[in-house]
Design a protein around this motif. Structure first.
Motif, mmCIF file in Angstrom:
data_model
loop_
_atom_site.group_PDB
_atom_site.id
_atom_site.type_symbol
_atom_site.label_atom_id
_atom_site.label_comp_id
_atom_site.label_asym_id
_atom_site.label_seq_id
_atom_site.Cartn_x
_atom_site.Cartn_y
_atom_site.Cartn_z
ATOM 1 N N PRO A 1 0.833 -1.205 0.000
ATOM 2 C CA PRO A 1 0.000 0.000 0.000
ATOM 3 C C PRO A 1 0.864 1.251 0.000
ATOM 4 N N ALA A 2 0.341 2.300 -0.628
ATOM 5 C CA ALA A 2 1.102 3.547 -0.717
ATOM 6 C C ALA A 2 1.397 4.123 0.666
ATOM 7 N N LEU A 3 0.442 3.986 1.566
ATOM 8 C CA LEU A 3 0.605 4.477 2.927
ATOM 9 C C LEU A 3 0.192 3.392 3.910
ATOM 10 N N THR A 4 0.631 3.549 5.144
ATOM 11 C CA THR A 4 0.172 2.695 6.241
ATOM 12 C C THR A 4 -0.206 3.598 7.410
ATOM 13 N N LEU A 5 -1.002 3.077 8.316
ATOM 14 C CA LEU A 5 -1.367 3.851 9.495
ATOM 15 C C LEU A 5 -0.139 4.204 10.327
ATOM 16 N N ARG B 1 -1.688 18.912 6.272
ATOM 17 C CA ARG B 1 -0.274 19.053 6.613
ATOM 18 C C ARG B 1 0.410 17.694 6.629
ATOM 19 N N VAL B 2 -0.217 16.720 7.254
ATOM 20 C CA VAL B 2 0.395 15.396 7.347
ATOM 21 C C VAL B 2 0.515 14.762 5.968
ATOM 22 N N ALA B 3 -0.518 14.923 5.165
ATOM 23 C CA ALA B 3 -0.477 14.374 3.803
ATOM 24 C C ALA B 3 0.653 15.003 3.002
ATOM 25 N N ALA B 4 0.803 16.310 3.133
ATOM 26 C CA ALA B 4 1.862 17.008 2.402
ATOM 27 C C ALA B 4 3.243 16.535 2.838
ATOM 28 N N ASP B 5 3.420 16.352 4.134
ATOM 29 C CA ASP B 5 4.716 15.885 4.635
ATOM 30 C C ASP B 5 5.044 14.481 4.128
ATOM 31 N N LEU B 6 4.012 13.712 3.856
ATOM 32 C CA LEU B 6 4.205 12.355 3.342
ATOM 33 C C LEU B 6 4.299 12.320 1.816
ATOM 34 N N GLY B 7 4.048 13.474 1.189
ATOM 35 C CA GLY B 7 4.100 13.522 -0.264
ATOM 36 C C GLY B 7 2.835 13.033 -0.935
ATOM 37 N N PHE B 8 1.701 13.146 -0.229
ATOM 38 C CA PHE B 8 0.423 12.714 -0.776
ATOM 39 C C PHE B 8 -0.584 13.857 -0.690
ATOM 40 N N THR B 9 -1.734 13.654 -1.290
ATOM 41 C CA THR B 9 -2.798 14.633 -1.194
ATOM 42 C C THR B 9 -3.614 14.399 0.069
ATOM 43 N N LYS B 10 -4.328 15.431 0.473
ATOM 44 C CA LYS B 10 -5.188 15.323 1.653
ATOM 45 C C LYS B 10 -6.213 14.209 1.475
ATOM 46 N N MET B 11 -6.789 14.105 0.270
ATOM 47 C CA MET B 11 -7.809 13.085 0.027
ATOM 48 C C MET B 11 -7.246 11.670 0.168
ATOM 49 N N SER B 12 -5.943 11.520 -0.061
ATOM 50 C CA SER B 12 -5.337 10.196 0.077
ATOM 51 C C SER B 12 -5.439 9.690 1.511
ATOM 52 N N LEU B 13 -5.316 10.602 2.473
ATOM 53 C CA LEU B 13 -5.379 10.198 3.881
ATOM 54 C C LEU B 13 -6.764 9.701 4.266
ATOM 55 N N TYR B 14 -7.790 10.223 3.604
ATOM 56 C CA TYR B 14 -9.149 9.820 3.950
ATOM 57 C C TYR B 14 -9.438 8.375 3.548
ATOM 58 N N ARG B 15 -8.575 7.768 2.793
ATOM 59 C CA ARG B 15 -8.717 6.339 2.508
ATOM 60 C C ARG B 15 -8.338 5.499 3.726
ATOM 61 N N TYR B 16 -7.609 6.109 4.663
ATOM 62 C CA TYR B 16 -7.107 5.387 5.837
ATOM 63 C C TYR B 16 -7.772 5.841 7.137
ATOM 64 N N LEU B 17 -8.189 7.117 7.189
ATOM 65 C CA LEU B 17 -8.739 7.682 8.419
ATOM 66 C C LEU B 17 -9.978 8.517 8.100
ATOM 67 N N PRO B 18 -10.997 8.462 8.956
ATOM 68 C CA PRO B 18 -12.207 9.256 8.713
ATOM 69 C C PRO B 18 -11.987 10.758 8.845
ATOM 70 N N ILE C 1 1.561 7.171 8.715
ATOM 71 C CA ILE C 1 0.759 8.377 8.952
ATOM 72 C C ILE C 1 0.947 8.850 10.383
ATOM 73 N N ALA C 2 0.913 7.910 11.337
ATOM 74 C CA ALA C 2 1.090 8.265 12.743
ATOM 75 C C ALA C 2 2.457 8.883 12.985
ATOM 76 N N GLU C 3 3.486 8.299 12.427
ATOM 77 C CA GLU C 3 4.841 8.821 12.615
ATOM 78 C C GLU C 3 4.959 10.246 12.089
ATOM 79 N N ALA C 4 4.387 10.507 10.930
ATOM 80 C CA ALA C 4 4.460 11.850 10.351
ATOM 81 C C ALA C 4 3.696 12.853 11.203
ATOM 82 N N ALA C 5 2.515 12.465 11.675
ATOM 83 C CA ALA C 5 1.701 13.371 12.480
ATOM 84 C C ALA C 5 2.361 13.649 13.828
#
Length: 236
Positions: free
Chosen positions: A19-23, A46-63, A26-30
């Motif tokens: 997977p492109a990301l893991t929880l 902010r967290v998505a940007a630091d990981l090099g992803f879009t904000k919408m990408s994070l919503y696939r993992y977290l509500p 994401i936790a480590e970056a946040a």
């Protein structure tokens, strides 16, 4: 609030693309953002940007952000420590020391662990281990819960001071001494106490002093229930 994502088994796939990301990522970056800039700086964007992803990408993992913060707490505070099952006093003292250390490492966790929020296995595990240490003491369920509330409140108070100053007790004492300059006659008891404390060993130890007195009181309460059955060293 849903917290199912906190309880899911995070098995790594054995086949196919990772997977492109893991929880965990994401936790480590946040947590890195919060450690450096505070909890207010944390956002999905902010967290998505630091990981090099879009904000919408994070919503696939977290509500949303509440769940992100819960994930951060689980990651930063971590699993509860193993405690001595044979001695409730030693167990609770160690529990308090480990909790203080976690808050000192991550001061933002103080703000993140108040009010209604998703709860994960690590956070509940801390409560479980502390309550288990009190099993068989004769305390009621309410008393056991209140014991943990009082202990965690003491830990949080000291951690809040530590977040404001590297040596909070010493700096607070220095502030009082400075404020008393030229005004000691108006506050004679305070001035006399500060003068005496300055020459005594063991001052500026509010955490240890308060923790010991709390455990002393608990020892007295437990001993009064069934004296012959309960361990926990008597106050020295």
């Amino acid at each position: 609030m849903t917290s199912d994502f906190l309880w899911a088994v995070r098995a790594q796939p054995t086949r196919g693309p990772k997977p492109a990301l893991t929880l965990d990522r994401i936790a480590e970056a946040a947590v890195a953002v919060a450690d450096a800039e505070g909890l207010a700086a944390v956002s999905m964007q902010r967290v998505a940007a630091d990981l090099g992803f879009t904000k919408m990408s994070l919503y696939r993992y977290l509500p949303g952000k509440a769940e992100l913060v819960a994930l951060m707490v689980e990651h930063a505070v971590g699993a509860p420590p193993e405690l001595d099952p044979a001695d409730w006093r030693t167990a609770l003292r160690d529990w308090a020391h480990h909790l203080l250390a976690a808050y000192v490492r991550h001061p933002w966790a103080l703000e993140a662990t108040v009010g209604p929020r998703p709860l994960g296995p690590h956070e509940l595990g801390w409560m479980e281990h502390a309550l288990a240490a009190l099993s068989g003491t004769g305390l009621s369920g309410t008393e056991r819960l209140d014991t943990i509330a009082v202990l965690s409140g003491h830990v949080r108070m000291i951690a809040q001071q530590a977040a404001a100053a590297r040596h909070p007790d010493a700096q607070f004492s220095a502030g009082i001494t400075a404020a008393l300059t030229g005004h000691a006659d108006r506050f004679p008891a305070l001035a006399a106490t500060m003068t005496a404390a300055a020459t005594e060993s063991g001052h500026d130890q509010a955490f240890e002093f308060g923790l010991a007195r709390l455990l002393d009181g608990l020892h007295t309460l437990i001993r009064g229930r069934t004296p012959s059955k309960h361990k926990g060293r008597a106050p020295s």
